[in-house]
Scaffold this motif. Structure first.
Motif, PDB file in Angstrom:
ATOM      1  N   UNK A  44       0.801  -1.229   0.000  1.00 46.74           N
ATOM      2  CA  UNK A  44       0.000   0.000   0.000  1.00 46.74           C
ATOM      3  C   UNK A  44       0.834   1.279   0.000  1.00 46.74           C
ATOM      4  N   UNK A  45       1.953   1.391   0.752  1.00 47.60           N
ATOM      5  CA  UNK A  45       2.732   2.638   0.710  1.00 47.60           C
ATOM      6  C   UNK A  45       3.209   3.023  -0.690  1.00 47.60           C
ATOM      7  N   UNK A  46       3.455   2.026  -1.537  1.00 45.26           N
ATOM      8  CA  UNK A  46       3.874   2.335  -2.909  1.00 45.26           C
ATOM      9  C   UNK A  46       2.709   2.916  -3.712  1.00 45.26           C
ATOM     10  N   UNK A  47       1.491   2.438  -3.433  1.00 40.05           N
ATOM     11  CA  UNK A  47       0.317   3.031  -4.060  1.00 40.05           C
ATOM     12  C   UNK A  47       0.117   4.460  -3.609  1.00 40.05           C
ATOM     13  N   UNK A  48       0.373   4.739  -2.320  1.00 34.56           N
ATOM     14  CA  UNK A  48       0.235   6.104  -1.807  1.00 34.56           C
ATOM     15  C   UNK A  48       1.258   7.026  -2.465  1.00 34.56           C
ATOM     16  N   UNK A  49       2.435   6.510  -2.781  1.00 32.02           N
ATOM     17  CA  UNK A  49       3.410   7.309  -3.524  1.00 32.02           C
ATOM     18  C   UNK A  49       2.834   7.756  -4.863  1.00 32.02           C
ATOM     19  N   UNK A  50       2.093   6.878  -5.525  1.00 29.43           N
ATOM     20  CA  UNK A  50       1.438   7.243  -6.786  1.00 29.43           C
ATOM     21  C   UNK A  50       0.362   8.295  -6.550  1.00 29.43           C
ATOM     22  N   UNK A  51      -0.368   8.164  -5.448  1.00 27.95           N
ATOM     23  CA  UNK A  51      -1.388   9.161  -5.095  1.00 27.95           C
ATOM     24  C   UNK A  51      -0.751  10.537  -4.927  1.00 27.95           C
ATOM     25  N   UNK A  52       0.429  10.581  -4.353  1.00 27.39           N
ATOM     26  CA  UNK A  52       1.151  11.847  -4.172  1.00 27.39           C
ATOM     27  C   UNK A  52       1.687  12.385  -5.493  1.00 27.39           C
ATOM     28  N   UNK A  53       2.094  11.485  -6.378  1.00 27.99           N
ATOM     29  CA  UNK A  53       2.819  11.909  -7.575  1.00 27.99           C
ATOM     30  C   UNK A  53       1.915  12.378  -8.710  1.00 27.99           C
ATOM     31  N   UNK A  54       0.740  11.754  -8.848  1.00 27.06           N
ATOM     32  CA  UNK A  54      -0.102  12.057 -10.006  1.00 27.06           C
ATOM     33  C   UNK A  54      -1.056  13.208  -9.718  1.00 27.06           C
ATOM     34  N   UNK A  55      -1.447  13.963 -10.764  1.00 28.93           N
ATOM     35  CA  UNK A  55      -2.411  15.061 -10.579  1.00 28.93           C
ATOM     36  C   UNK A  55      -3.752  14.548 -10.069  1.00 28.93           C
ATOM     37  N   UNK A  56      -4.481  15.419  -9.398  1.00 26.00           N
ATOM     38  CA  UNK A  56      -5.770  15.047  -8.813  1.00 26.00           C
ATOM     39  C   UNK A  56      -6.732  14.504  -9.866  1.00 26.00           C
ATOM     40  N   UNK A  57      -6.795  15.144 -11.017  1.00 21.29           N
ATOM     41  CA  UNK A  57      -7.728  14.690 -12.051  1.00 21.29           C
ATOM     42  C   UNK A  57      -7.387  13.278 -12.524  1.00 21.29           C
ATOM     43  N   UNK A  58      -6.103  12.983 -12.622  1.00 17.13           N
ATOM     44  CA  UNK A  58      -5.686  11.637 -13.030  1.00 17.13           C
ATOM     45  C   UNK A  58      -6.141  10.598 -12.010  1.00 17.13           C
ATOM     46  N   UNK A  59      -5.997  10.933 -10.743  1.00 17.19           N
ATOM     47  CA  UNK A  59      -6.435  10.015  -9.686  1.00 17.19           C
ATOM     48  C   UNK A  59      -7.945   9.815  -9.754  1.00 17.19           C
ATOM     49  N   UNK A  60      -8.681  10.888 -10.009  1.00 13.94           N
ATOM     50  CA  UNK A  60     -10.145  10.765 -10.114  1.00 13.94           C
ATOM     51  C   UNK A  60     -10.540   9.842 -11.274  1.00 13.94           C
ATOM     52  N   UNK A  61      -9.887  10.012 -12.406  1.00 11.10           N
ATOM     53  CA  UNK A  61     -10.147   9.114 -13.535  1.00 11.10           C
ATOM     54  C   UNK A  61      -9.796   7.673 -13.158  1.00 11.10           C
ATOM     55  N   UNK A  62      -8.702   7.511 -12.440  1.00 15.27           N
ATOM     56  CA  UNK A  62      -8.293   6.171 -12.029  1.00 15.27           C
ATOM     57  C   UNK A  62      -9.302   5.518 -11.110  1.00 15.27           C
ATOM     58  N   UNK A  63      -9.828   6.278 -10.155  1.00 16.61           N
ATOM     59  CA  UNK A  63     -10.810   5.741  -9.208  1.00 16.61           C
ATOM     60  C   UNK A  63     -12.077   5.303  -9.929  1.00 16.61           C
ATOM     61  N   UNK A  64     -12.638   6.220 -10.737  1.00 22.63           N
ATOM     62  CA  UNK A  64     -13.883   5.898 -11.450  1.00 22.63           C
ATOM     63  C   UNK A  64     -13.653   4.809 -12.485  1.00 22.63           C
ATOM     64  N   UNK A  65     -12.509   4.870 -13.165  1.00 25.63           N
ATOM     65  CA  UNK A  65     -12.215   3.859 -14.177  1.00 25.63           C
ATOM     66  C   UNK A  65     -12.082   2.473 -13.582  1.00 25.63           C
ATOM     67  N   UNK A  66     -11.395   2.369 -12.455  1.00 31.78           N
ATOM     68  CA  UNK A  66     -11.237   1.076 -11.797  1.00 31.78           C
ATOM     69  C   UNK A  66     -12.583   0.528 -11.344  1.00 31.78           C
ATOM     70  N   UNK A  67     -13.446   1.403 -10.824  1.00 32.97           N
ATOM     71  CA  UNK A  67     -14.775   0.968 -10.391  1.00 32.97           C
ATOM     72  C   UNK A  67     -15.610   0.490 -11.576  1.00 32.97           C
ATOM     73  N   UNK A  68     -15.544   1.202 -12.695  1.00 31.84           N
ATOM     74  CA  UNK A  68     -16.336   0.823 -13.869  1.00 31.84           C
ATOM     75  C   UNK A  68     -15.823  -0.471 -14.499  1.00 31.84           C
ATOM     76  N   UNK A  69     -14.504  -0.643 -14.548  1.00 37.55           N
ATOM     77  CA  UNK A  69     -13.938  -1.892 -15.077  1.00 37.55           C
ATOM     78  C   UNK A  69     -14.349  -3.067 -14.197  1.00 37.55           C
ATOM     79  N   UNK A  70     -14.317  -2.850 -12.871  1.00 34.31           N
ATOM     80  CA  UNK A  70     -14.748  -3.896 -11.939  1.00 34.31           C
ATOM     81  C   UNK A  70     -16.211  -4.252 -12.156  1.00 34.31           C
TER      82      UNK A  70
END
Length: 204
Positions: A44-70
């Motif tokens: 999980x800490x490595x995932x949090x590093x990605x949360x810190x590194x990527x822009x907010x909009x990218x993270x939002x797309x990632x969250x919704x995209x992962x939910x929709x793919x699931x």
């Protein structure tokens, strides 16, 4: 901000630790659950590093995209079917930790894996509830360690805590394995609505 939402939800998961986990732990496949948890906590800490590194909009797309793919995978009947043993479980836990740290969604990989296990509905529910509750709670110190735990998230999480406690307690009492088809329909609808409403498209 995504980190505020993730931290707030993580705090509200304290409710299910009290209302759901004690009963779920008795029904869970404990060795499998502990192996998934161990790997998830380490990655999980490595995932949090990605949360810190990527822009907010990218993270939002990632969250919704992962939910929709699931959601698409669930509706299509696709499952992560792996051979038994600790190594596949550790791999699932690691993937869940990476996704969870970056998006707050530890659930998709774990859910698909548990549904493919062939276990009874109550065991699948128990495994998933234990893993998701504990990984959510352990997000808080990990977010704090990386400087992403904001005061506003604690206030929002505290406000959600009581409502979440009532909801999980009621849901636990209402759970009946025989109503699996109904539960799936309701869950699919909720996942879809949440994922679509979270898309950055709606932000002005």
């Amino acid at each position: 901000a995504p980190e505020v939402a993730i931290a707030a939800f993580s705090l509200s998961a304290l409710a299910s630790f009290v209302t759901v986990v004690p009963g779920a732990w008795r029904q869970a496949d404990r060795p499998a659950t502990l192996q998934i948890l161990l790997a998830s906590l380490l990655i999980t800490p490595f995932g949090i590093l990605a949360l810190r590194a990527f822009p907010e909009e990218t993270i939002r797309w990632g969250i919704s995209g992962l939910a929709l793919v699931t959601l698409a995978a669930l509706i299509a009947g696709w499952r992560v079917s792996l051979p038994p043993g600790p190594l596949p479980r550790l791999a699932i836990g690691g993937a869940a930790g990476l996704a969870g740290g970056a998006t707050g969604l530890h659930g998709p990989v774990v859910i698909l894996f548990n549904l493919a296990s062939g276990l009874r509905a109550e065991t699948v529910r128990a495994n998933t509830a234990v893993v998701l509750t504990i990984t959510s709670l352990t997000m808080l110190p990990q977010l704090w360690a990386q400087g992403l735990l904001r005061t506003e998230a604690l206030g929002l999480g505290a406000a959600l805590l009581l409502l979440y406690a009532v909801g999980t307690a009621l849901g636990t009492r209402l759970f009946r394995p025989g109503y699996e088809t109904l539960y799936r329909s309701v869950a699919y609808t909720l996942i879809g609505l949440a994922a679509l409403s979270g898309l950055p498209l709606w932000q002005g």
